[in-house]
Scaffold this motif. Structure first.
Motif, short mmCIF file in Angstrom:
data_model
loop_
_atom_site.label_atom_id
_atom_site.label_comp_id
_atom_site.label_asym_id
_atom_site.label_seq_id
_atom_site.Cartn_x
_atom_site.Cartn_y
_atom_site.Cartn_z
N LEU A 63 19.96 -2.34 4.09
CA LEU A 63 19.13 -2.70 3.18
C LEU A 63 17.68 -1.96 3.01
CD1 LEU A 63 19.44 -6.46 4.21
CD2 LEU A 63 19.94 -5.45 1.80
N ILE A 64 17.13 -1.28 4.01
CA ILE A 64 15.98 -0.62 3.80
C ILE A 64 16.23 0.32 2.75
CG2 ILE A 64 14.40 0.99 5.08
CD1 ILE A 64 14.42 -1.19 7.40
N PRO A 65 17.09 1.42 3.00
CA PRO A 65 17.22 2.54 2.22
C PRO A 65 17.69 1.88 0.69
CG PRO A 65 19.07 2.64 3.68
CD PRO A 65 18.11 1.62 4.07
N GLN A 110 0.84 -10.14 -0.70
CA GLN A 110 1.88 -9.46 0.04
C GLN A 110 2.44 -8.50 -0.68
OE1 GLN A 110 4.81 -11.62 2.25
NE2 GLN A 110 3.45 -13.15 2.42
N SER A 111 1.55 -7.63 -1.45
CA SER A 111 1.74 -6.33 -2.15
C SER A 111 0.77 -5.21 -2.07
CB SER A 111 2.39 -6.59 -3.50
OG SER A 111 1.33 -7.05 -4.27
N SER A 112 1.24 -4.20 -2.35
CA SER A 112 0.19 -2.96 -2.25
C SER A 112 -0.77 -3.34 -3.57
CB SER A 112 0.78 -1.72 -2.38
OG SER A 112 1.52 -1.56 -3.60
N GLY A 113 -0.74 -4.29 -4.48
CA GLY A 113 -1.56 -4.44 -5.58
C GLY A 113 -2.83 -4.92 -5.32
N GLY A 114 -3.11 -5.28 -4.16
CA GLY A 114 -4.25 -6.01 -3.82
C GLY A 114 -5.20 -4.85 -2.59
N GLU A 158 6.46 -7.47 8.11
CA GLU A 158 6.09 -8.88 7.99
C GLU A 158 7.21 -9.83 8.49
OE1 GLU A 158 4.40 -10.02 4.23
OE2 GLU A 158 2.28 -9.15 4.91
N MET A 159 8.45 -9.07 8.44
CA MET A 159 9.60 -9.78 9.06
C MET A 159 9.59 -9.67 10.21
SD MET A 159 11.96 -10.84 6.67
CE MET A 159 13.36 -10.91 7.84
N GLY A 160 8.64 -9.04 11.04
CA GLY A 160 8.49 -9.15 12.58
C GLY A 160 9.52 -7.77 13.11
N LEU A 168 8.77 5.57 3.15
CA LEU A 168 9.06 4.51 2.26
C LEU A 168 7.93 3.98 1.45
CD1 LEU A 168 11.11 2.38 4.99
CD2 LEU A 168 11.99 3.75 3.42
N LYS A 169 8.22 3.16 0.57
CA LYS A 169 7.31 2.58 -0.21
C LYS A 169 6.38 1.52 0.64
CE LYS A 169 10.62 2.46 -4.12
NZ LYS A 169 11.55 1.69 -4.78
N ARG A 170 5.16 1.52 -0.10
CA ARG A 170 4.22 0.71 0.88
C ARG A 170 4.62 -0.66 0.67
NH1 ARG A 170 -1.13 1.38 1.41
NH2 ARG A 170 -0.59 3.35 2.01
N GLU A 171 5.18 -1.14 -0.30
CA GLU A 171 5.52 -2.68 -0.51
C GLU A 171 6.64 -2.76 0.48
OE1 GLU A 171 4.16 -1.53 -4.79
OE2 GLU A 171 5.41 -0.81 -3.06
N LEU A 172 7.69 -2.01 0.73
CA LEU A 172 8.74 -2.25 1.48
C LEU A 172 8.46 -1.86 2.96
CD1 LEU A 172 11.56 -2.36 1.93
CD2 LEU A 172 12.00 0.04 1.60
N LEU A 173 7.30 -1.19 3.28
CA LEU A 173 6.89 -1.32 4.74
C LEU A 173 6.47 -2.36 4.98
CD1 LEU A 173 5.23 2.43 5.25
CD2 LEU A 173 7.30 1.35 6.59
#
Length: 420
Positions: free
Chosen positions: A143-145, A53-57, A105-107, A95-100
């Motif tokens: 929380l998002i910003p 669950q991160s942009s690393g993959g 994924e939180m729905g 926004l950052k890819r990981e944050l998006l």
């Protein structure tokens, strides 16, 4: 319906008393099945479930949305409190890819009105004073910003995210444990409480340790005069957001039942037998009455937890965690549980003891009908409460109606989330 064991439990009727988890024979409360209707759980079988669950993959050019582990889509009805948006998407805010990925994924599918108004302004660095109803997405609005602006390469506190009283935070700062001289962003949720006479001096002391030019974000459903004074002193040309055309949530239907004190338990038993409760929160005005009522509810044959400020924090955490996970249908509590509590499955709030003021009433009933969903608030009113009832109706410009013989389930029971 068993839970993890606690140390040295005191046995009462075979129930664990000191940890707030009374348990009796589970009696269905108007439900056709024995399971509770809880918030949607993540579907671990969806495509891409084995991808981190991160942009690393994820490589450049990949369709990253296909790799998300999305929860089941929530198809329940939602009111205009959260649906009357401008049509913006979370992706519009760069926004950052990981944050998006975490947001989806939180729905969370699209920004709510307060998030639409708040996120781009907060990202710009400007101070904000935001007034929005309970359960309409205020937490995501800051929380998002907040998460977007954190620089992972900097090894110091940038936004001081702490679960503690203002006094405890100030103590950590003065002892040098929490070094906040480089903090650029301070958020106060439930700002009306934090800036009340009990805390405002401590808050101002905390601000004095922050970096100059720091950003301050204030969020609350209610803003008394004390907040206006603080804003004039500490905020620089704040962007004001007011989404409070009315105070109470549109999805909450409010009733009162006129009873004597001796009739309250019988009335509560009748409500349990006739209502279709997913989960309920029942408010009392003292810790002693919380424990007595929780014991009585258990004796009536219903599953019940209780929580109040005199319990050890460890037990309070356990009760809250287990209740949110659907291990019990009913929770009896004091006003400790009126703020910052988001449990999607709660569709009924009962004021066993009617509150003294409009602010407390507003926060109590806001525990149901979260994020635009439907909810029911029922108030047990004695002759001593009738003046408070009228006063609260006038202050909130709302209508609390006499309880009918039969309550339409469509007012507080929504369709279950789509299982496909």
């Amino acid at each position: 319906m068993s839970t993890a064991r606690t140390e040295n439990p005191t046995s009462i009727m075979g129930l664990n008393k000191p940890n707030g988890q009374f348990r009796g024979p589970l009696k269905p409360v108007g439900l056709t099945s024995g399971s509770l209707a809880t918030a949607p759980q993540p579907d671990t079988h969806q495509k891409g479930g084995n991808i981190p669950q991160s942009s690393g993959g994820i490589r450049f050019g990949d369709d990253w949305k296909k790799c998300l582990q999305l929860p089941q889509k929530d198809c329940r009805f939602r009111t205009s409190d959260v649906t009357s948006t401008k049509g913006n998407e979370f992706e519009d805010y760069c926004l950052k890819r990981e944050l998006l990925m975490g947001i989806f994924e939180m729905g969370w599918e699209k920004p709510s009105p307060v998030q639409e108004e708040s996120i781009p302004i907060a990202l710009s660095g400007r101070d904000i004073l935001a007034r929005a109803k309970n359960g309409t997405g205020k937490s995501g609005a800051y929380l998002i910003p907040l998460l977007e602006r954190i620089d992972l390469k900097k090894d110091h506190i940038q936004v001081h995210v702490v679960i503690a009283t203002p006094g405890r935070i100030l103590d950590l700062i003065k002892k040098g444990v929490a070094k906040v001289d480089k903090v650029q962003m301070m958020v106060m949720d439930e700002a009306d409480k934090l800036l009340s006479q009990d805390f405002v001096v401590l808050i101002e002391d905390i601000i004095s340790f922050l970096a100059k030019g720091r950003q301050i974000l204030l969020y609350s459903a209610t803003f008394p005069i004390s907040v206006q004074k603080f804003m004039a002193k500490h905020l620089s040309k704040p962007y004001e957001i007011n989404l409070m055309d009315e105070l109470t949530l549109k999805g909450i239907t409010q009733y009162y039942a006129y009873v004597t004190e001796r009739q309250k338990v019988h009335c509560l038993n009748t409500l349990f037998s006739r209502l279709q409760i997913n989960q309920s929160i029942i408010f009392c005005n003292s810790t002693q009455r919380v424990e007595l009522l929780a014991k009585k509810i258990t004796q009536l044959g219903y599953s019940c937890f209780y929580i109040h400020a005199k319990m050890m924090q460890e037990y309070r955490n356990r009760v809250f965690h287990d209740f949110r996970n659907g291990l019990c249908r009913n929770l009896v509590c004091t006003d400790l549980f009126t703020r910052g509590i988001d449990i999607q499955a709660v569709n009924v709030v009962i004021n066993f003891d009617f509150p003294k003021n409009a602010e407390t009433y507003l926060h109590r009933i806001g525990r149901s009908g979260r994020f635009g969903h439907l909810g029911l608030a029922i108030n047990l009113i004695t002759s001593e409460d009738r003046f408070n009832l009228k006063s609260i109706e006038d202050q909130l410009v709302t209508d609390i109606k006499p309880i009918p013989g039969s309550i339409d389930k469509g007012l507080y029971v929504a369709e279950k989330p789509n299982q496909s």
